[in-house]
Scaffold this motif. Structure first.
Motif, PDB file in Angstrom:
ATOM      1  N   SER A   1       6.277  -0.341  -5.397  1.00 31.32           N
ATOM      2  CA  SER A   1       5.784   0.940  -5.907  1.00 31.32           C
ATOM      3  C   SER A   1       5.227   1.822  -4.795  1.00 31.32           C
ATOM      4  CB  SER A   1       4.693   0.703  -6.958  1.00 31.32           C
ATOM      5  OG  SER A   1       5.191  -0.065  -8.031  1.00 31.32           O
ATOM      6  N   GLN A   2       5.181   1.285  -3.577  1.00 32.36           N
ATOM      7  CA  GLN A   2       4.640   2.028  -2.429  1.00 32.36           C
ATOM      8  C   GLN A   2       3.231   2.508  -2.727  1.00 32.36           C
ATOM      9  OE1 GLN A   2       8.995   3.817  -2.007  1.00 32.36           O
ATOM     10  NE2 GLN A   2       7.673   4.628  -0.429  1.00 32.36           N
ATOM     11  N   TYR A   3       2.417   1.546  -3.095  1.00 31.04           N
ATOM     12  CA  TYR A   3       1.083   1.842  -3.622  1.00 31.04           C
ATOM     13  C   TYR A   3       0.079   0.869  -3.018  1.00 31.04           C
ATOM     14  CZ  TYR A   3      -2.477   2.107  -7.344  1.00 31.04           C
ATOM     15  OH  TYR A   3      -3.640   2.247  -8.056  1.00 31.04           O
ATOM     16  N   VAL A   4      -1.030   1.428  -2.561  1.00 31.41           N
ATOM     17  CA  VAL A   4      -2.131   0.623  -2.021  1.00 31.41           C
ATOM     18  C   VAL A   4      -3.410   1.074  -2.715  1.00 31.41           C
ATOM     19  CG1 VAL A   4      -3.181  -0.205   0.122  1.00 31.41           C
ATOM     20  CG2 VAL A   4      -0.968   0.935   0.197  1.00 31.41           C
ATOM     21  N   SER A   5      -4.285   0.136  -3.010  1.00 30.87           N
ATOM     22  CA  SER A   5      -5.545   0.532  -3.616  1.00 30.87           C
ATOM     23  C   SER A   5      -6.698  -0.249  -2.993  1.00 30.87           C
ATOM     24  CB  SER A   5      -5.514   0.326  -5.130  1.00 30.87           C
ATOM     25  OG  SER A   5      -5.423  -1.050  -5.430  1.00 30.87           O
TER      26      SER A   5
ATOM     27  N   LEU B   1     -13.051   0.559  10.153  1.00 31.82           N
ATOM     28  CA  LEU B   1     -12.138  -0.298   9.412  1.00 31.82           C
ATOM     29  C   LEU B   1     -12.869  -1.091   8.332  1.00 31.82           C
ATOM     30  CD1 LEU B   1      -9.225  -1.454   9.222  1.00 31.82           C
ATOM     31  CD2 LEU B   1     -10.035  -3.311  10.712  1.00 31.82           C
ATOM     32  N   ILE B   2     -12.331  -1.026   7.107  1.00 34.82           N
ATOM     33  CA  ILE B   2     -12.877  -1.787   5.991  1.00 34.82           C
ATOM     34  C   ILE B   2     -11.976  -2.986   5.686  1.00 34.82           C
ATOM     35  CG2 ILE B   2     -13.433  -1.728   3.533  1.00 34.82           C
ATOM     36  CD1 ILE B   2     -15.365  -0.153   5.213  1.00 34.82           C
ATOM     37  N   MET B   3     -10.691  -2.706   5.503  1.00 38.75           N
ATOM     38  CA  MET B   3      -9.768  -3.760   5.083  1.00 38.75           C
ATOM     39  C   MET B   3      -8.396  -3.502   5.687  1.00 38.75           C
ATOM     40  SD  MET B   3     -11.010  -5.912   2.683  1.00 38.75           S
ATOM     41  CE  MET B   3      -9.602  -6.432   1.719  1.00 38.75           C
ATOM     42  N   SER B   4      -7.654  -4.570   5.870  1.00 36.29           N
ATOM     43  CA  SER B   4      -6.246  -4.461   6.214  1.00 36.29           C
ATOM     44  C   SER B   4      -5.469  -5.330   5.226  1.00 36.29           C
ATOM     45  CB  SER B   4      -5.996  -4.945   7.640  1.00 36.29           C
ATOM     46  OG  SER B   4      -6.419  -6.284   7.793  1.00 36.29           O
ATOM     47  N   ILE B   5      -4.238  -4.950   4.939  1.00 36.27           N
ATOM     48  CA  ILE B   5      -3.406  -5.759   4.033  1.00 36.27           C
ATOM     49  C   ILE B   5      -1.957  -5.597   4.440  1.00 36.27           C
ATOM     50  CG2 ILE B   5      -3.292  -3.915   2.279  1.00 36.27           C
ATOM     51  CD1 ILE B   5      -3.387  -6.244   0.163  1.00 36.27           C
ATOM     52  N   TYR B   6      -1.224  -6.711   4.407  1.00 40.90           N
ATOM     53  CA  TYR B   6       0.145  -6.700   4.903  1.00 40.90           C
ATOM     54  C   TYR B   6       1.150  -7.217   3.878  1.00 40.90           C
ATOM     55  CZ  TYR B   6      -2.900  -6.760   8.977  1.00 40.90           C
ATOM     56  OH  TYR B   6      -3.921  -6.514   9.865  1.00 40.90           O
ATOM     57  N   SER B   7       0.659  -8.022   2.907  1.00 40.47           N
ATOM     58  CA  SER B   7       1.552  -8.637   1.935  1.00 40.47           C
ATOM     59  C   SER B   7       1.227  -8.137   0.539  1.00 40.47           C
ATOM     60  CB  SER B   7       1.378 -10.162   1.953  1.00 40.47           C
ATOM     61  OG  SER B   7       1.568 -10.665   3.246  1.00 40.47           O
ATOM     62  N   ASN B   8       2.219  -8.153  -0.321  1.00 45.28           N
ATOM     63  CA  ASN B   8       2.002  -7.781  -1.720  1.00 45.28           C
ATOM     64  C   ASN B   8       0.918  -8.651  -2.342  1.00 45.28           C
ATOM     65  OD1 ASN B   8       3.827  -5.655  -2.105  1.00 45.28           O
ATOM     66  ND2 ASN B   8       5.528  -7.097  -2.379  1.00 45.28           N
ATOM     67  N   GLY B   9       0.134  -8.043  -3.209  1.00 42.26           N
ATOM     68  CA  GLY B   9      -0.906  -8.782  -3.894  1.00 42.26           C
ATOM     69  C   GLY B   9      -2.276  -8.275  -3.536  1.00 42.26           C
ATOM     70  N   ASP B  10      -3.262  -9.138  -3.739  1.00 42.24           N
ATOM     71  CA  ASP B  10      -4.653  -8.792  -3.531  1.00 42.24           C
ATOM     72  C   ASP B  10      -5.214  -9.495  -2.304  1.00 42.24           C
ATOM     73  OD1 ASP B  10      -5.731  -8.710  -7.052  1.00 42.24           O
ATOM     74  OD2 ASP B  10      -4.230  -7.580  -5.924  1.00 42.24           O
ATOM     75  N   LYS B  11      -6.142  -8.818  -1.655  1.00 40.71           N
ATOM     76  CA  LYS B  11      -6.883  -9.423  -0.552  1.00 40.71           C
ATOM     77  C   LYS B  11      -8.343  -9.050  -0.725  1.00 40.71           C
ATOM     78  CE  LYS B  11      -7.349  -9.423   4.483  1.00 40.71           C
ATOM     79  NZ  LYS B  11      -6.868  -8.806   5.751  1.00 40.71           N
ATOM     80  N   GLU B  12      -9.202 -10.071  -0.768  1.00 42.99           N
ATOM     81  CA  GLU B  12     -10.609  -9.841  -1.046  1.00 42.99           C
ATOM     82  C   GLU B  12     -11.457 -10.096   0.199  1.00 42.99           C
ATOM     83  OE1 GLU B  12     -11.963 -11.504  -4.785  1.00 42.99           O
ATOM     84  OE2 GLU B  12     -13.943 -11.888  -3.931  1.00 42.99           O
ATOM     85  N   ASP B  13     -12.468  -9.245   0.387  1.00 39.32           N
ATOM     86  CA  ASP B  13     -13.431  -9.440   1.478  1.00 39.32           C
ATOM     87  C   ASP B  13     -14.763  -8.923   0.992  1.00 39.32           C
ATOM     88  OD1 ASP B  13     -13.626  -8.367   4.998  1.00 39.32           O
ATOM     89  OD2 ASP B  13     -14.891  -9.674   3.783  1.00 39.32           O
ATOM     90  N   GLY B  14     -15.613  -9.848   0.552  1.00 45.01           N
ATOM     91  CA  GLY B  14     -16.911  -9.444   0.028  1.00 45.01           C
ATOM     92  C   GLY B  14     -16.756  -8.607  -1.231  1.00 45.01           C
ATOM     93  N   ARG B  15     -17.350  -7.421  -1.219  1.00 42.96           N
ATOM     94  CA  ARG B  15     -17.259  -6.546  -2.395  1.00 42.96           C
ATOM     95  C   ARG B  15     -15.973  -5.735  -2.438  1.00 42.96           C
ATOM     96  NH1 ARG B  15     -20.445  -2.453  -2.600  1.00 42.96           N
ATOM     97  NH2 ARG B  15     -21.102  -2.385  -0.418  1.00 42.96           N
ATOM     98  N   PHE B  16     -15.147  -5.868  -1.420  1.00 42.09           N
ATOM     99  CA  PHE B  16     -13.933  -5.063  -1.317  1.00 42.09           C
ATOM    100  C   PHE B  16     -12.690  -5.897  -1.647  1.00 42.09           C
ATOM    101  CE2 PHE B  16     -15.963  -1.431   0.578  1.00 42.09           C
ATOM    102  CZ  PHE B  16     -17.006  -1.947   1.332  1.00 42.09           C
ATOM    103  N   THR B  17     -11.784  -5.297  -2.405  1.00 38.31           N
ATOM    104  CA  THR B  17     -10.479  -5.893  -2.659  1.00 38.31           C
ATOM    105  C   THR B  17      -9.413  -4.848  -2.414  1.00 38.31           C
ATOM    106  OG1 THR B  17     -11.342  -7.408  -4.349  1.00 38.31           O
ATOM    107  CG2 THR B  17      -8.969  -6.984  -4.359  1.00 38.31           C
ATOM    108  N   ALA B  18      -8.474  -5.182  -1.536  1.00 36.56           N
ATOM    109  CA  ALA B  18      -7.326  -4.311  -1.309  1.00 36.56           C
ATOM    110  C   ALA B  18      -6.146  -4.860  -2.100  1.00 36.56           C
ATOM    111  CB  ALA B  18      -6.988  -4.240   0.172  1.00 36.56           C
ATOM    112  N   GLN B  19      -5.352  -3.959  -2.646  1.00 34.59           N
ATOM    113  CA  GLN B  19      -4.178  -4.349  -3.413  1.00 34.59           C
ATOM    114  C   GLN B  19      -2.970  -3.608  -2.860  1.00 34.59           C
ATOM    115  OE1 GLN B  19      -5.802  -3.033  -7.216  1.00 34.59           O
ATOM    116  NE2 GLN B  19      -6.109  -5.165  -7.841  1.00 34.59           N
ATOM    117  N   LEU B  20      -1.869  -4.327  -2.732  1.00 30.34           N
ATOM    118  CA  LEU B  20      -0.651  -3.722  -2.189  1.00 30.34           C
ATOM    119  C   LEU B  20       0.526  -4.022  -3.098  1.00 30.34           C
ATOM    120  CD1 LEU B  20       1.029  -2.345   0.056  1.00 30.34           C
ATOM    121  CD2 LEU B  20       1.100  -4.566   1.228  1.00 30.34           C
ATOM    122  N   ASN B  21       1.301  -3.003  -3.386  1.00 31.02           N
ATOM    123  CA  ASN B  21       2.539  -3.151  -4.144  1.00 31.02           C
ATOM    124  C   ASN B  21       3.610  -2.372  -3.384  1.00 31.02           C
ATOM    125  OD1 ASN B  21       4.739  -2.753  -5.925  1.00 31.02           O
ATOM    126  ND2 ASN B  21       3.407  -3.067  -7.694  1.00 31.02           N
ATOM    127  N   LYS B  22       4.390  -3.070  -2.594  1.00 32.59           N
ATOM    128  CA  LYS B  22       5.388  -2.399  -1.745  1.00 32.59           C
ATOM    129  C   LYS B  22       6.514  -1.801  -2.572  1.00 32.59           C
ATOM    130  CE  LYS B  22       4.565  -4.986   2.512  1.00 32.59           C
ATOM    131  NZ  LYS B  22       5.175  -5.854   3.553  1.00 32.59           N
TER     132      LYS B  22
END
Lengths: 114, 112
Positions: free
Chosen positions: B69-73, B46-67
């Motif tokens: 558009s059904q898109y995660v990055s 596991l690197i990252m988890s995200i549940y809400s729209n927007g960005d979540k940062e953890d160190g060098r990693f950022t997860a982005q969610l757009n529900k």
């Protein structure tokens, strides 16, 4: 940090033989899973298990497969009569009781059917 | 339509660059999303988890969610050769006990 433990790391068996893959999930986890990954392919869901019963299973999980939690700590996957196409990496995973909690994976058992 | 789609790659970036990994999913009711890293022959980590729209940062990693558009990055800043691995997008699907559905993964190669 607690981890999911799987044994053996590698199992070689002949077609038609039964195999049992063993897992010890993280101790305070309540949801248990088996996934498999055929070489070069994606990680595929096999079965989920909660409260001593199967909660969901995939089309892959046919009558040749069974799961058991015999003693409150071990979680096993049995394949009754192995086929060549059962050769894959099998991952056990567990998670806590919250909806959004992530899956924690064991190191996997590489099953080779000859 | 696949439940979780990822470009298989490989995505090649030089050391120190930003790596951008993308994932789309088909089930609108999905509520939680995860990025796992998998080294060859190893289990998903596991690197990252995200549940809400927007960005979540953890160190060098950022997860982005757009529900919508059904898109995660997943963005990896200051990529290192040790980041070279396959990155799996996973979506929590269904009701009740849920299960994770994985994409095929994107292979990332970070060159020194």
């Amino acid at each position: 940090e607690p981890e999911v433990t799987q044994t053996p790391s590698h199992q070689v068996t002949q077609m038609g033989q039964e195999v049992i893959l063993r897992c010890v999930p993280i101790s305070n986890h309540l949801y248990f899973y088996w996934y498999r990954q055929i070489l070069g392919q994606k990680v595929e869901f096999l079965v989920s298990f909660y409260n001593n019963e199967i909660s969901e299973k995939s089309e892959i999980f046919d009558d040749q497969f069974s799961v058991e939690r015999p003693d409150g700590s071990n979680f096993t996957l049995k394949i009754r009569s192995t086929k060549l196409e059962d050769s894959a990496m099998y991952f056990c995973a567990s998670k806590r009781d919250t909806y959004n909690s992530p899956l924690h994976f064991g190191n996997g058992t590489r099953l080779t059917v000859t | 339509q696949k439940e979780v789609e990822q470009n298989s790659g490989p995505l090649s970036v030089p050391e120190g660059a930003i790596a951008s990994l993308n994932c789309t999913y088909s089930d609108r009711v999905s509520q939680s999303f995860f990025w796992y890293r998998q080294y060859s022959g190893k289990s998903p980590e596991l690197i990252m988890s995200i549940y809400s729209n927007g960005d979540k940062e953890d160190g060098r990693f950022t997860a982005q969610l757009n529900k919508a558009s059904q898109y995660v990055s997943l963005l990896i800043r200051d990529s290192q050769p040790s980041d070279s691995a396959t990155y799996l997008c996973a979506v929590n699907k269904g009701t009740g006990f849920q299960k994770l559905v994985f994409g095929t993964g994107t292979r990332l190669l970070v060159s020194p």
